[in-house]
Enzyme design. Sequence first.
Site, PDB file in Angstrom:
ATOM      1  N   LYS A  72     -79.266 -52.136  75.884  1.00 59.15           N
ATOM      2  CA  LYS A  72     -78.868 -53.482  76.293  1.00 59.15           C
ATOM      3  C   LYS A  72     -78.875 -54.410  75.087  1.00 59.15           C
ATOM      4  O   LYS A  72     -79.705 -54.248  74.199  1.00 59.15           O
ATOM      5  CB  LYS A  72     -79.898 -54.049  77.293  1.00 59.15           C
ATOM      6  CG  LYS A  72     -79.803 -53.500  78.696  1.00 59.15           C
ATOM      7  CD  LYS A  72     -80.824 -54.191  79.594  1.00 59.15           C
ATOM      8  CE  LYS A  72     -80.834 -53.595  80.988  1.00 59.15           C
ATOM      9  NZ  LYS A  72     -79.591 -53.826  81.745  1.00 59.15           N
ATOM     10  N   ARG A  78     -80.134 -46.024  89.780  1.00 57.49           N
ATOM     11  CA  ARG A  78     -79.517 -45.134  90.779  1.00 57.49           C
ATOM     12  C   ARG A  78     -79.919 -43.680  90.575  1.00 57.49           C
ATOM     13  O   ARG A  78     -79.889 -42.901  91.517  1.00 57.49           O
ATOM     14  CB  ARG A  78     -77.990 -45.342  90.765  1.00 57.49           C
ATOM     15  CG  ARG A  78     -77.341 -45.030  89.458  1.00 57.49           C
ATOM     16  CD  ARG A  78     -75.958 -45.672  89.327  1.00 57.49           C
ATOM     17  NE  ARG A  78     -76.039 -47.130  89.182  1.00 57.49           N
ATOM     18  CZ  ARG A  78     -74.981 -47.917  89.029  1.00 57.49           C
ATOM     19  NH1 ARG A  78     -73.757 -47.412  89.024  1.00 57.49           N
ATOM     20  NH2 ARG A  78     -75.142 -49.217  88.909  1.00 57.49           N
TER      21      ARG A  78
HETATM   22  N1  BES Z   1     -81.824 -53.245  85.682  1.00 56.48           N
HETATM   23  C1  BES Z   1     -80.422 -53.394  85.531  1.00 56.48           C
HETATM   24  C2  BES Z   1     -79.836 -54.416  86.501  1.00 56.48           C
HETATM   25  C3  BES Z   1     -80.261 -55.843  86.308  1.00 56.48           C
HETATM   26  C4  BES Z   1     -79.521 -56.683  85.509  1.00 56.48           C
HETATM   27  C5  BES Z   1     -81.336 -56.367  86.998  1.00 56.48           C
HETATM   28  C6  BES Z   1     -79.882 -58.015  85.371  1.00 56.48           C
HETATM   29  C7  BES Z   1     -81.707 -57.692  86.857  1.00 56.48           C
HETATM   30  C8  BES Z   1     -80.973 -58.506  86.039  1.00 56.48           C
HETATM   31  C9  BES Z   1     -79.711 -52.065  85.754  1.00 56.48           C
HETATM   32  O1  BES Z   1     -80.429 -50.937  85.459  1.00 56.48           O
HETATM   33  C10 BES Z   1     -78.493 -52.076  84.901  1.00 56.48           C
HETATM   34  O2  BES Z   1     -78.639 -52.203  83.725  1.00 56.48           O
HETATM   35  N2  BES Z   1     -77.318 -51.938  85.512  1.00 56.48           N
HETATM   36  C11 BES Z   1     -76.103 -51.936  84.795  1.00 56.48           C
HETATM   37  C12 BES Z   1     -75.199 -50.936  85.453  1.00 56.48           C
HETATM   38  C13 BES Z   1     -73.950 -50.637  84.670  1.00 56.48           C
HETATM   39  C14 BES Z   1     -74.286 -49.965  83.369  1.00 56.48           C
HETATM   40  C15 BES Z   1     -73.067 -49.749  85.508  1.00 56.48           C
HETATM   41  C16 BES Z   1     -75.494 -53.337  84.864  1.00 56.48           C
HETATM   42  O3  BES Z   1     -75.652 -54.001  85.875  1.00 56.48           O
HETATM   43  O4  BES Z   1     -74.917 -53.767  83.880  1.00 56.48           O
HETATM   44 ZN    ZN Z   2     -80.300 -50.378  83.397  1.00 57.29          ZN
END
Ligand code: BES
Ligand code: ZN
Length: 491
Positions: free
Chosen positions: A261, A335
């Site tokens: 990230k 997931r």
């Molecule tokens: N933990 C994150 C989702 C999240 C984002 C929670 C912001 C709280 C605040 C999750 O694991 C994630 O990173 N999801 C990705 C999925 C994508 C790579 C398909 C996302 O939402 O960008």
């Molecule tokens: Zn994530």
Amino acid sequence: MAKHLIKVATVAPKLNKDSAVAVVITEKNSKLSAIENLLALGLTSEHELAKLGAKNNLDALTRVPGPNGSVIVLVGGFVAGDLDAIRHVGGSIGRSLGEFKQVYLDISLKNESEATALLEGYAIGHYSYDAYKSQAKRSVAQVCTLLTTLKLKPATLTRVDVLSNAVHDTRNLVSMPANDLYPQTFVTEVNKLVRGAKLTVTVLDEKKLSAGGFGGLVGVGKGSVRPPRLVKLEYKPVGAKFKLALVGKGITYDTGGLSLKPAASMLGMKYDMTGAATILNAIIAIARLKVKTHVTAYLCLAENMPSGNATRPGDVIKVRNGKTVEVTNTDAEGRLVLADGLSLASEAHPDLIVDVATLTGAQRVALGARYAGLMGDDSAVAVVSKAAKTAGELVWHMPMPDELKSLMNSDIADLQNAKVGNTAGGMLFGAMFLREFIGKKTATSNQTIDWAHLDIAGPADNDGAGYGYIPRGASGSYVRTLITIAEHCAK
Ligand code: BES
Ligand code: ZN
Ligand code: ZN
């Protein structure tokens, strides 16, 4: 941590400099408190209130001097019977008056439901997290007295206590930073929290997870020096007919893994275990309240880190139910751990599965910080919606469109966990992926188990100012919805 004791009284209190009396701005006569008549204080003419800057708003508390050095707090008015508004007012009082040793609620209430809502709001709102402050504000022990002639059942006050503790314990766990909270220490916290509750706890460590075919948890956890865990908690009261399974995402920190990230998005990723903390505290409360529903909770705990041993984008893993997944994005890790949790939950053929997860950034983009996305089978969605409404927590039903199905296709595995370069409907895609791991109603049935998914990425963390009973930071939301689901299912 803020401590309080709740009492109910009919007599006027003796006020002093440590007391605050909450009265409703639109009420002319305060019947029970020492302030026999607010008019005598010149406080209820519109003109006087306007001069004080007092607003008739559920979050705007206006302090004016009261007798003997006490403080009178004018709180917003509400329509009789509006339990959500009453809970909100109680929450504003609990959240804002932490420095007083005595708080009196001198607010006219029609019945026990209104009283319960006010006290619930107060108790949930009276909270602070100061575990990491070297000079913690000395939180005073507070006695909150509801001034009323209503007779409240002892069970009502017990319930307020159990619910508010469950919400506070959730916030405490979620707020703990990830240098101290990781899968193993999460298990330590579970063992502390379940003390005295009639629950059985089973912990699967990394060896058992590998041997058991939990490729999601193992694949996500292997980038970290702190190995994953799966915790199963079971509450099985005699005579229970309904079997409810709760599954929670417990990523103690989400860096994104090798699909790292960006810095700004990583901050706050200690919140990524909120789903697990929520179901944990819900099942403990359900046991404490002796609800007649058989409940099993599955906490899917892992730390998502990049390292020489981490899962690479393009790797294929095999989940507990035998399906293979190409990990096209290691940041879509929730997931993967839930896939194992949902598979395991399905093996016991429960009547209903509800999972709770901070699953997608797309959820927050679509619904903001106060509504959770709710997806799943219509009947399960109806059960969760109804419970959320009763609890006064906000959910919004989102679709699972068939057109997204083909986007889960992988070139080499059964599924892929993310559709790279296509962000449309990210929250819905997450739900569609999870559905692949819901098993059948019985070993021979071809109907799938009723299932609902709550994406709480937005509401898990209130990054704005506090409001009602919600503080800034970890909200503790949806614990009460889950408890209410168990209560509804017991009937
Ligand atoms: N933990 C994150 C989702 C999240 C984002 C929670 C912001 C709280 C605040 C999750 O694991 C994630 O990173 N999801 C990705 C999925 C994508 C790579 C398909 C996302 O939402 O960008
Ligand atoms: Zn994530
Ligand atoms: Zn995550």
